[in-house]
Scaffold this motif. Sequence first.
Motif, PDB file in Angstrom:
ATOM      1  N   ARG A 420       0.657  -1.347  -0.062  1.00  0.00           N
ATOM      2  CA  ARG A 420       0.029  -0.234  -0.037  1.00  0.00           C
ATOM      3  C   ARG A 420       0.812   1.295  -0.037  1.00  0.00           C
ATOM      4  O   ARG A 420       0.526   2.142  -0.691  1.00  0.00           O
ATOM      5  N   ALA A 421       1.828   1.293   0.657  1.00  0.00           N
ATOM      6  CA  ALA A 421       2.811   2.403   0.854  1.00  0.00           C
ATOM      7  C   ALA A 421       3.349   2.880  -0.615  1.00  0.00           C
ATOM      8  O   ALA A 421       3.934   3.928  -0.569  1.00  0.00           O
ATOM      9  N   HIS A 422       3.726   1.666  -1.261  1.00  0.00           N
ATOM     10  CA  HIS A 422       4.132   2.332  -2.705  1.00  0.00           C
ATOM     11  C   HIS A 422       3.149   2.095  -3.728  1.00  0.00           C
ATOM     12  O   HIS A 422       3.665   2.045  -4.949  1.00  0.00           O
ATOM     13  N   GLY A 423       1.788   2.091  -3.600  1.00  0.00           N
ATOM     14  CA  GLY A 423       1.106   1.929  -4.495  1.00  0.00           C
ATOM     15  C   GLY A 423       0.717   0.802  -5.262  1.00  0.00           C
ATOM     16  O   GLY A 423      -0.016   0.921  -6.462  1.00  0.00           O
ATOM     17  N   ARG A 424       1.380  -0.262  -4.765  1.00  0.00           N
ATOM     18  CA  ARG A 424       1.260  -1.654  -5.710  1.00  0.00           C
ATOM     19  C   ARG A 424       0.196  -2.390  -5.372  1.00  0.00           C
ATOM     20  O   ARG A 424      -0.073  -3.452  -6.065  1.00  0.00           O
ATOM     21  N   ALA A 425      -0.514  -2.381  -4.224  1.00  0.00           N
ATOM     22  CA  ALA A 425      -1.828  -3.181  -3.649  1.00  0.00           C
ATOM     23  C   ALA A 425      -2.728  -3.225  -4.799  1.00  0.00           C
ATOM     24  O   ALA A 425      -3.126  -4.228  -5.114  1.00  0.00           O
ATOM     25  N   PRO A 426      -3.400  -1.991  -5.348  1.00  0.00           N
ATOM     26  CA  PRO A 426      -4.275  -2.342  -6.438  1.00  0.00           C
ATOM     27  C   PRO A 426      -3.798  -2.963  -7.704  1.00  0.00           C
ATOM     28  O   PRO A 426      -4.986  -3.614  -8.085  1.00  0.00           O
ATOM     29  N   GLN A 427      -2.665  -2.835  -7.932  1.00  0.00           N
ATOM     30  CA  GLN A 427      -2.229  -3.530  -9.297  1.00  0.00           C
ATOM     31  C   GLN A 427      -2.224  -4.993  -9.048  1.00  0.00           C
ATOM     32  O   GLN A 427      -2.665  -5.967  -9.809  1.00  0.00           O
ATOM     33  N   LEU A 428      -1.665  -5.305  -7.742  1.00  0.00           N
ATOM     34  CA  LEU A 428      -1.853  -6.884  -7.369  1.00  0.00           C
ATOM     35  C   LEU A 428      -2.956  -7.395  -7.409  1.00  0.00           C
ATOM     36  O   LEU A 428      -3.199  -8.430  -7.723  1.00  0.00           O
ATOM     37  N   GLN A 429      -3.967  -6.787  -6.788  1.00  0.00           N
ATOM     38  CA  GLN A 429      -5.517  -7.263  -6.708  1.00  0.00           C
ATOM     39  C   GLN A 429      -5.880  -7.477  -8.170  1.00  0.00           C
ATOM     40  O   GLN A 429      -6.731  -8.539  -8.404  1.00  0.00           O
ATOM     41  N   LEU A 430      -5.727  -6.520  -8.964  1.00  0.00           N
ATOM     42  CA  LEU A 430      -6.116  -6.552 -10.324  1.00  0.00           C
ATOM     43  C   LEU A 430      -5.469  -7.642 -11.013  1.00  0.00           C
ATOM     44  O   LEU A 430      -6.277  -8.361 -11.882  1.00  0.00           O
ATOM     45  N   TRP A 431      -4.376  -8.094 -10.838  1.00  0.00           N
ATOM     46  CA  TRP A 431      -3.689  -8.987 -11.435  1.00  0.00           C
ATOM     47  C   TRP A 431      -4.020 -10.581 -10.935  1.00  0.00           C
ATOM     48  O   TRP A 431      -3.567 -11.633 -11.158  1.00  0.00           O
ATOM     49  N   GLY A 432      -4.901 -10.417  -9.900  1.00  0.00           N
ATOM     50  CA  GLY A 432      -5.289 -11.684  -8.676  1.00  0.00           C
ATOM     51  C   GLY A 432      -4.048 -12.113  -8.169  1.00  0.00           C
ATOM     52  O   GLY A 432      -4.149 -13.586  -7.987  1.00  0.00           O
ATOM     53  N   LEU A 433      -3.011 -11.487  -7.788  1.00  0.00           N
ATOM     54  CA  LEU A 433      -1.853 -11.875  -7.268  1.00  0.00           C
ATOM     55  C   LEU A 433      -1.841 -11.638  -5.557  1.00  0.00           C
ATOM     56  O   LEU A 433      -0.814 -12.257  -5.178  1.00  0.00           O
ATOM     57  N   GLN A 434      -2.782 -11.130  -5.373  1.00  0.00           N
ATOM     58  CA  GLN A 434      -2.804 -10.792  -3.632  1.00  0.00           C
ATOM     59  C   GLN A 434      -3.501 -11.792  -3.091  1.00  0.00           C
ATOM     60  O   GLN A 434      -4.843 -11.820  -3.364  1.00  0.00           O
ATOM     61  N   THR A 435      -3.081 -12.473  -2.113  1.00  0.00           N
ATOM     62  CA  THR A 435      -3.696 -13.666  -1.735  1.00  0.00           C
ATOM     63  C   THR A 435      -3.950 -13.561  -0.167  1.00  0.00           C
ATOM     64  O   THR A 435      -3.297 -12.720   0.463  1.00  0.00           O
ATOM     65  N   ARG A 436      -5.017 -13.977   0.315  1.00  0.00           N
ATOM     66  CA  ARG A 436      -5.504 -13.847   1.647  1.00  0.00           C
ATOM     67  C   ARG A 436      -4.652 -14.759   2.464  1.00  0.00           C
ATOM     68  O   ARG A 436      -4.757 -14.446   3.892  1.00  0.00           O
ATOM     69  N   GLY A 437      -4.201 -15.968   2.010  1.00  0.00           N
ATOM     70  CA  GLY A 437      -3.540 -16.751   2.949  1.00  0.00           C
ATOM     71  C   GLY A 437      -4.164 -18.394   2.871  1.00  0.00           C
ATOM     72  O   GLY A 437      -4.689 -18.621   1.707  1.00  0.00           O
ATOM     73  N   ARG A 438      -4.274 -19.015   3.807  1.00  0.00           N
ATOM     74  CA  ARG A 438      -4.536 -20.161   3.701  1.00  0.00           C
ATOM     75  C   ARG A 438      -5.998 -20.612   3.391  1.00  0.00           C
ATOM     76  O   ARG A 438      -6.229 -21.699   2.910  1.00  0.00           O
ATOM     77  N   ASP A 439      -6.759 -19.644   3.559  1.00  0.00           N
ATOM     78  CA  ASP A 439      -8.183 -19.616   3.093  1.00  0.00           C
ATOM     79  C   ASP A 439      -8.493 -20.052   1.750  1.00  0.00           C
ATOM     80  O   ASP A 439      -9.082 -20.804   1.271  1.00  0.00           O
TER      81      ASP A 439
END
Length: 619
Positions: A420-439
């Motif tokens: 978030r601090a570097h403005g990359r979180a939205p892009q990772l979400q769009l690529w489907g690469l931000q994961t919640r974890g074991r769920d």
Amino acid sequence: MREGDVRTDRARRTFVALWTAVLLLKLVLATQLPLFVDEAFYWQEGQHPGWAYSDLPGLTAWLIRLGVELAGNSEFGVRLPFLLIAAALPWWMVKLVAREFDERHAWLAGSATVLLPLAGTLGLLALPDVPMALATLLCIDAGARLLRKVEYDATLLLALGLAIGALSHYRFIAVVGVGIVALLCLPDGRRALRDPRVWIAIAFGAAAWAPLLAWNLDNAEAGLRFQLVDRHPWSLHPEGLLFLPTQFMLVTPLLFVALMWAAWRSRRDEHPAARLFALLGGLVVLGFFALGFFADTERVSFHWPLPGYLALLPLLPALLDAWPRWLRRATWALAALGLGVLCAYYMAVSVPAVRAQSAALKWYPSNFAGWTVLADAVEEMRAGMPADTRVVADNFKIGAELGFSLGDPRIAVLDHPLNRAHGRAPQLQLWGLQTRGRDEWGDAPVLLVVGASDVQYRQLLRRYHALCERVGPLPPPRVLNIDHGAQRFLLFALEGAGRGPDRPCATPALAWIDAPVAGAAVRRPFEVRGWAFKDGVGLERVEVTLDGEVVAEAEYGHSASGVADYWEISNDPEHPNVGFRATVDDAIPARPGLYWLGLRLHGRDGSVEQWHEQPVTIR
């Protein structure tokens, strides 16, 4: 040959020699310098083609994709287009100044472009500043032509420059705004702005912002909010005063004074182009100086005024001609020295042994360090895990750098403050690469790579507890201490959701050496004191190391009541008895000199973790 021709010829030969030497040096450095984390993320963007991204317009990613397609997936391939663009900038400066002033001044301005440290090192890193510098120079050139006469070639050049700038960075809007103000301040500029062809060029440049605006409209203005709101405090702070000494040193003192003096002296010059350059350059530099009192101080911003310096360089030769010979020579010498210091820094960053010696210094280049070692360790651990094991990174830095090293642009990343601090979180979400974890992972085996040095130390325990909440109980990690732990990674082999769900959250250990302090000089025997704990299970014992070798067994279990109060959420069962003491005695065969003092922490769960090291001098 007349004296003027001799001086011009000498200036030309000097420029060619400087340009060639610096280009060859940059070509060599570009092959050896590890990828900076931003470069790695731009590489990842290039592997996911798009018109724009959460942090930038698309041009930087497109250039990197072109480079790796032409020269392979290597550091050199990533940087090749940027090296070529940077190499063209001094020649364009020569062409511009030769047309507006004279040939000798043109070669001198070209040499100044090579030697100006911020411009001379362009291309060593694949960053948006390179195409933005090109866009700035094209617009400066077009503006000077338009002051003479509005012609199609000038308006086409303006349109091209505006489009390249719009596709490079949000920050280019400052150049556009200052450029329009500068033209409005000049009678010939106002005349040019009355010509519809100029506005067609401006409209073309404005249209180049469309992909970035469309991305923001589709994504709740995430990019605009980050660049214009989230990353800036927008409140007055005194750190803006650091702009002057920072620029004074980075531009080099005499060159900085010369450029500012040239701007002031030429503001009322009879030559319209000279006034344009003075207004453009002066307003850009002053504007970023003023912005520094309200804007982001967390991230690097020393390179922001570069477009202003590029606009002022055409004025430099005439000013230096009026200076005494000794002062001119000192100006050129200091500029060359400044460029040499920056190149030497990049050389040092490229050499692991030199990097390791800087581990305890503030300028330690963590964003360049350890990525190849980490990739090798990931490959080694993955080879011993099931074939369907997926790699998950703790933050975008690790995900992008591992992606580049392993040739995999789709490494999943956990939610992390850095994203978030570097403005990359939205892009990772769009690529489907931000994961919640074991769920999301189910029972699949996962190799989790965590950057222990990517979080402020006081927040590290909370980060570990958050990891437990996301991924379940943590097994003993494999610890990678790169450069004595200045860059520290933890690798967790997570076998599946059904393995030991009732185990406590055994976090990685935390420790601190109270004495001797980092950098201290000691005589043997000397005492080592501090504290260490491991949430969930506790520590069994603590060993003291010098240069990685165990030199003492510590007495663990001394009272350290303030530790639990400081960490608040710590649940190590041994609190408050988490202090240790050890004596490194005369029997240790250590010659006088610099050593790296560390700890080896043995957990009750069987884990063995090497703590990061600090320098001590044994007398």
